[in-house]
Motif scaffolding. Structure first.
Motif, PDB file in Angstrom:
ATOM      1  N   ASN A  99      35.106 -37.941 -11.696  1.00 12.96           N
ATOM      2  CA  ASN A  99      33.508 -38.315 -11.824  1.00 12.96           C
ATOM      3  C   ASN A  99      33.135 -37.713 -10.426  1.00 12.96           C
ATOM      4  N   TRP A 100      33.475 -38.067  -9.433  1.00 14.15           N
ATOM      5  CA  TRP A 100      33.103 -37.618  -7.867  1.00 14.15           C
ATOM      6  C   TRP A 100      32.859 -35.961  -8.155  1.00 14.15           C
ATOM      7  N   LEU A 101      33.994 -35.397  -8.559  1.00 16.37           N
ATOM      8  CA  LEU A 101      34.202 -33.826  -8.504  1.00 16.37           C
ATOM      9  C   LEU A 101      32.880 -33.046  -9.519  1.00 16.37           C
ATOM     10  N   ILE A 102      32.734 -33.868 -10.843  1.00 14.16           N
ATOM     11  CA  ILE A 102      31.715 -33.397 -11.483  1.00 14.16           C
ATOM     12  C   ILE A 102      30.285 -33.394 -10.988  1.00 14.16           C
ATOM     13  N   ALA A 103      30.294 -34.837 -10.503  1.00 11.09           N
ATOM     14  CA  ALA A 103      28.673 -34.958  -9.941  1.00 11.09           C
ATOM     15  C   ALA A 103      28.628 -33.988  -8.821  1.00 11.09           C
ATOM     16  N   ALA A 104      29.467 -33.621  -7.702  1.00  9.47           N
ATOM     17  CA  ALA A 104      29.384 -32.923  -6.443  1.00  9.47           C
ATOM     18  C   ALA A 104      29.190 -31.639  -7.210  1.00  9.47           C
ATOM     19  N   GLN A 105      29.999 -31.057  -8.224  1.00  6.08           N
ATOM     20  CA  GLN A 105      29.659 -29.714  -8.831  1.00  6.08           C
ATOM     21  C   GLN A 105      28.165 -29.560  -9.365  1.00  6.08           C
TER      22      GLN A 105
ATOM     23  N   CYS B   4      35.776 -33.280   0.095  1.00  2.08           N
ATOM     24  CA  CYS B   4      36.188 -34.396   0.652  1.00  2.08           C
ATOM     25  C   CYS B   4      36.829 -35.624  -0.425  1.00  2.08           C
ATOM     26  N   ALA B   5      37.162 -36.448  -0.005  1.00  3.52           N
ATOM     27  CA  ALA B   5      37.650 -37.700  -0.573  1.00  3.52           C
ATOM     28  C   ALA B   5      36.533 -38.426  -1.470  1.00  3.52           C
ATOM     29  N   PRO B   6      36.974 -38.733  -2.638  1.00  5.25           N
ATOM     30  CA  PRO B   6      35.604 -39.620  -3.412  1.00  5.25           C
ATOM     31  C   PRO B   6      35.238 -40.871  -2.702  1.00  5.25           C
ATOM     32  N   GLY B   7      33.927 -40.892  -2.562  1.00  5.68           N
ATOM     33  CA  GLY B   7      33.447 -42.187  -1.789  1.00  5.68           C
ATOM     34  C   GLY B   7      33.279 -41.920  -0.351  1.00  5.68           C
ATOM     35  N   ASP B   8      33.403 -40.551   0.007  1.00  6.81           N
ATOM     36  CA  ASP B   8      33.285 -40.567   1.351  1.00  6.81           C
ATOM     37  C   ASP B   8      31.946 -41.203   1.964  1.00  6.81           C
ATOM     38  N   PRO B   9      32.056 -42.152   2.953  1.00 11.76           N
ATOM     39  CA  PRO B   9      30.618 -42.591   3.250  1.00 11.76           C
ATOM     40  C   PRO B   9      29.799 -41.350   3.999  1.00 11.76           C
TER      41      PRO B   9
ATOM     42  N   ARG C 282      24.897 -38.136   4.361  1.00 11.59           N
ATOM     43  CA  ARG C 282      24.345 -36.475   4.655  1.00 11.59           C
ATOM     44  C   ARG C 282      23.394 -36.264   3.247  1.00 11.59           C
ATOM     45  N   LEU C 283      24.217 -36.543   2.163  1.00 11.50           N
ATOM     46  CA  LEU C 283      23.063 -36.287   0.801  1.00 11.50           C
ATOM     47  C   LEU C 283      21.975 -36.991   1.047  1.00 11.50           C
ATOM     48  N   ASP C 284      22.048 -38.411   1.523  1.00  6.83           N
ATOM     49  CA  ASP C 284      20.959 -39.331   1.376  1.00  6.83           C
ATOM     50  C   ASP C 284      19.745 -38.673   2.603  1.00  6.83           C
ATOM     51  N   THR C 285      20.269 -38.175   3.582  1.00  5.83           N
ATOM     52  CA  THR C 285      19.392 -37.634   4.561  1.00  5.83           C
ATOM     53  C   THR C 285      18.678 -36.399   3.974  1.00  5.83           C
ATOM     54  N   PHE C 286      19.533 -35.694   3.240  1.00 13.13           N
ATOM     55  CA  PHE C 286      18.725 -34.424   2.565  1.00 13.13           C
ATOM     56  C   PHE C 286      17.728 -34.905   1.883  1.00 13.13           C
ATOM     57  N   LEU C 287      17.633 -35.950   1.154  1.00  9.87           N
ATOM     58  CA  LEU C 287      16.845 -36.354   0.159  1.00  9.87           C
ATOM     59  C   LEU C 287      15.753 -36.903   0.962  1.00  9.87           C
TER      60      LEU C 287
ATOM     61  N   ARG D 156      27.745 -42.122  -5.754  1.00 11.94           N
ATOM     62  CA  ARG D 156      27.994 -43.119  -5.305  1.00 11.94           C
ATOM     63  C   ARG D 156      28.551 -44.154  -6.198  1.00 11.94           C
ATOM     64  N   ARG D 157      28.533 -44.087  -7.424  1.00 11.43           N
ATOM     65  CA  ARG D 157      29.191 -44.867  -8.391  1.00 11.43           C
ATOM     66  C   ARG D 157      30.382 -44.467  -8.967  1.00 11.43           C
ATOM     67  N   ALA D 158      30.890 -43.080  -8.545  1.00  8.83           N
ATOM     68  CA  ALA D 158      32.029 -42.630  -9.074  1.00  8.83           C
ATOM     69  C   ALA D 158      33.188 -43.460  -8.615  1.00  8.83           C
TER      70      ALA D 158
END
Length: 99
Positions: A49-55, A79-84, A89-94, A42-44
């Motif tokens: 930074n986006w790619l590292i967090a996703a990996q 996807c593109a960094p910051g994709d809402p 979907r990740l928030d829903t997973f949590l 979310r802060r990337a």
């Protein structure tokens, strides 16, 4: 909807054995690690930074055999960094994981 994933549950059971406290601790650690990486996504502010967090999310998911999360992490990687939509979907997973 609660998070139901037999491979994830089996992995925790194999690691914790009959120790319920260890099982709960591992589940909590997994959840906190995923939440931290989602926050980093979310802060990337750059692609790297986006790619590292996703990996990292994908690695956590693979380590615990959390297949639905592996799919979401792969979507984040592609996807593109910051994709809402991906972040939602990740928030829903949590949320599902917590219930």
């Amino acid at each position: 909807m609660a998070f139901e994933n037999a491979p994830f549950s089996a992995t925790l059971a194999a690691a914790a054995g009959e120790d319920a406290a260890l099982h709960a601790e591992l589940r909590k650690a997994f959840r906190e690690s995923v939440a931290q990486q989602i926050d980093l996504l979310r802060r990337a502010r750059c692609d790297g930074n986006w790619l590292i967090a996703a990996q990292r999310i994908k690695g956590l998911a693979a380590s615990f055999h959390a297949e639905p999360l592996m799919v979401l992490a792969e979507e984040a990687i592609e996807c593109a960094p910051g994709d809402p939509v991906t972040l939602r979907r990740l928030d829903t997973f949590l949320k599902d994981f917590d219930s």
